[in-house]
Write an enzyme that holds these catalytic residues in place. Structure first.
Site, PDB file in Angstrom:
ATOM      1  N   HIS A   1       0.843  -1.192   0.000  1.00  0.00           N
ATOM      2  CA  HIS A   1       0.000   0.000   0.000  1.00  0.00           C
ATOM      3  C   HIS A   1       0.881   1.246   0.000  1.00  0.00           C
ATOM      4  O   HIS A   1       2.094   1.172   0.200  1.00  0.00           O
ATOM      5  CB  HIS A   1      -0.915   0.017   1.232  1.00  0.00           C
ATOM      6  CG  HIS A   1      -0.166   0.124   2.525  1.00  0.00           C
ATOM      7  ND1 HIS A   1      -0.041  -0.912   3.409  1.00  0.00           N
ATOM      8  CD2 HIS A   1       0.523   1.156   3.061  1.00  0.00           C
ATOM      9  CE1 HIS A   1       0.685  -0.524   4.437  1.00  0.00           C
ATOM     10  NE2 HIS A   1       1.036   0.725   4.250  1.00  0.00           N
TER      11      HIS A   1
HETATM   12  C1  T46 Z   1       2.108   0.993   7.240  1.00  0.00           C
HETATM   13  C2  T46 Z   1       2.937  -0.195   7.553  1.00  0.00           C
HETATM   14  C3  T46 Z   1       4.380   0.115   7.819  1.00  0.00           C
HETATM   15  C4  T46 Z   1      -5.639  -0.480  12.848  1.00  0.00           C
HETATM   16  O1  T46 Z   1      -6.780  -0.770  13.230  1.00  0.00           O
HETATM   17  N1  T46 Z   1      -4.989   0.590  13.390  1.00  0.00           N
HETATM   18  C5  T46 Z   1      -3.718   0.939  13.027  1.00  0.00           C
HETATM   19  O2  T46 Z   1      -3.179   1.935  13.558  1.00  0.00           O
HETATM   20  C6  T46 Z   1      -3.065   0.152  12.041  1.00  0.00           C
HETATM   21  C7  T46 Z   1      -1.653   0.511  11.611  1.00  0.00           C
HETATM   22  C8  T46 Z   1      -3.713  -0.936  11.524  1.00  0.00           C
HETATM   23  N2  T46 Z   1      -4.986  -1.249  11.926  1.00  0.00           N
HETATM   24  C9  T46 Z   1      -5.640  -2.420  11.359  1.00  0.00           C
HETATM   25  C10 T46 Z   1      -5.946  -2.365   9.869  1.00  0.00           C
HETATM   26  C11 T46 Z   1      -5.884  -3.828   9.464  1.00  0.00           C
HETATM   27  O3  T46 Z   1      -7.143  -4.437   9.698  1.00  0.00           O
HETATM   28  O4  T46 Z   1      -4.764  -3.541  11.532  1.00  0.00           O
HETATM   29  C12 T46 Z   1      -4.887  -4.444  10.436  1.00  0.00           C
HETATM   30  C13 T46 Z   1      -3.521  -4.697   9.814  1.00  0.00           C
HETATM   31  O5  T46 Z   1      -3.115  -3.512   9.113  1.00  0.00           O
HETATM   32  P1  T46 Z   1      -2.331  -3.575   7.731  1.00  0.00           P
HETATM   33  O6  T46 Z   1      -2.732  -4.776   6.969  1.00  0.00           O
HETATM   34  O7  T46 Z   1      -2.452  -2.234   7.065  1.00  0.00           O
HETATM   35  O8  T46 Z   1      -0.828  -3.796   8.276  1.00  0.00           O
HETATM   36  P2  T46 Z   1       0.540  -3.640   7.468  1.00  0.00           P
HETATM   37  O9  T46 Z   1       1.596  -4.229   8.319  1.00  0.00           O
HETATM   38  O10 T46 Z   1       0.417  -4.132   6.077  1.00  0.00           O
HETATM   39  O11 T46 Z   1       0.773  -2.038   7.366  1.00  0.00           O
HETATM   40  C14 T46 Z   1       1.034  -1.313   8.542  1.00  0.00           C
HETATM   41  C15 T46 Z   1       0.226  -0.012   8.538  1.00  0.00           C
HETATM   42  O12 T46 Z   1      -1.160  -0.318   8.392  1.00  0.00           O
HETATM   43  C16 T46 Z   1       0.644   0.908   7.436  1.00  0.00           C
HETATM   44  O13 T46 Z   1       0.109   2.192   7.661  1.00  0.00           O
HETATM   45  O14 T46 Z   1       2.604   1.955   6.680  1.00  0.00           O
HETATM   46  O15 T46 Z   1       2.423  -1.001   8.617  1.00  0.00           O
END
Ligand code: T46
Length: 137
Positions: free
Chosen positions: A50
């Site tokens: 993303h």
């Molecule tokens: C990024 C990279 C480095 C939340 O509810 N609150 C939060 O503050 C975050 C960060 C995530 N979430 C939820 C959203 C998804 O349902 O946690 C779940 C996993 O998030 P995501 O799939 O986006 O995780 P990553 O590791 O792919 O990405 C994260 C951050 O989301 C993103 O902003 O830059 O780490």
């Protein structure tokens, strides 16, 4: 690469161990509104895939190691993070892929704003199109 880069933090070394302070607007180039951490990542997992429209972030691998591919305006760089005194700054419109997490990897992320799903671009073709319009590529 403009909009992505490594930040070296201070390390205060004592016989009793090391300490790294991180201060908003001093060690990190924005006001920190949110902190989260990523851990217990299974073998072979791919995270990220993303970009953000407005968010600024600094990612620090506090323990273990991981890799991050960053793409901004058509330029691509891979970072290997394995040092708690090094942060990876990522500004808006940087597409990231995170992978090769070691089993013991713990990474903390300092973010400039609260969580907002509408700030994410999770479709690569939308990322390319919006980047093209934003930066007149
Ligand atoms: C990024 C990279 C480095 C939340 O509810 N609150 C939060 O503050 C975050 C960060 C995530 N979430 C939820 C959203 C998804 O349902 O946690 C779940 C996993 O998030 P995501 O799939 O986006 O995780 P990553 O590791 O792919 O990405 C994260 C951050 O989301 C993103 O902003 O830059 O780490």
């Amino acid at each position: 690469m403009f909009n992505v880069g490594l930040i070296k933090f201070r390390k205060i070394h004592r016989e009793e161990g090391d300490l790294t302070p991180i201060e908003s607007l001093r060690d990190i180039p924005f006001e920190i509104k949110r902190v989260y951490y990523i851990y217990n990542v299974p073998d072979g997992a791919l995270r990220g895939a993303h970009a953000h429209r407005r968010l600024h972030e600094v990612l620090v691998c506090l323990h273990g190691s991981m890799k991050v591919d960053c793409e901004f305006c058509g330029q691509k760089v891979t970072y290997e993070l394995n040092d708690p005194t090094v942060g990876l700054y990522m500004g808006p419109y940087v597409w990231i892929n995170m992978y090769d997490f070691s089993n013991d990897a713990v990474c903390v992320v300092f973010a400039s704003d609260y969580y907002d799903e509408s700030d994410y671009i999770r479709d690569y073709s939308v990322f390319l199109e919006e980047s093209k319009n934003m930066f007149r590529l």
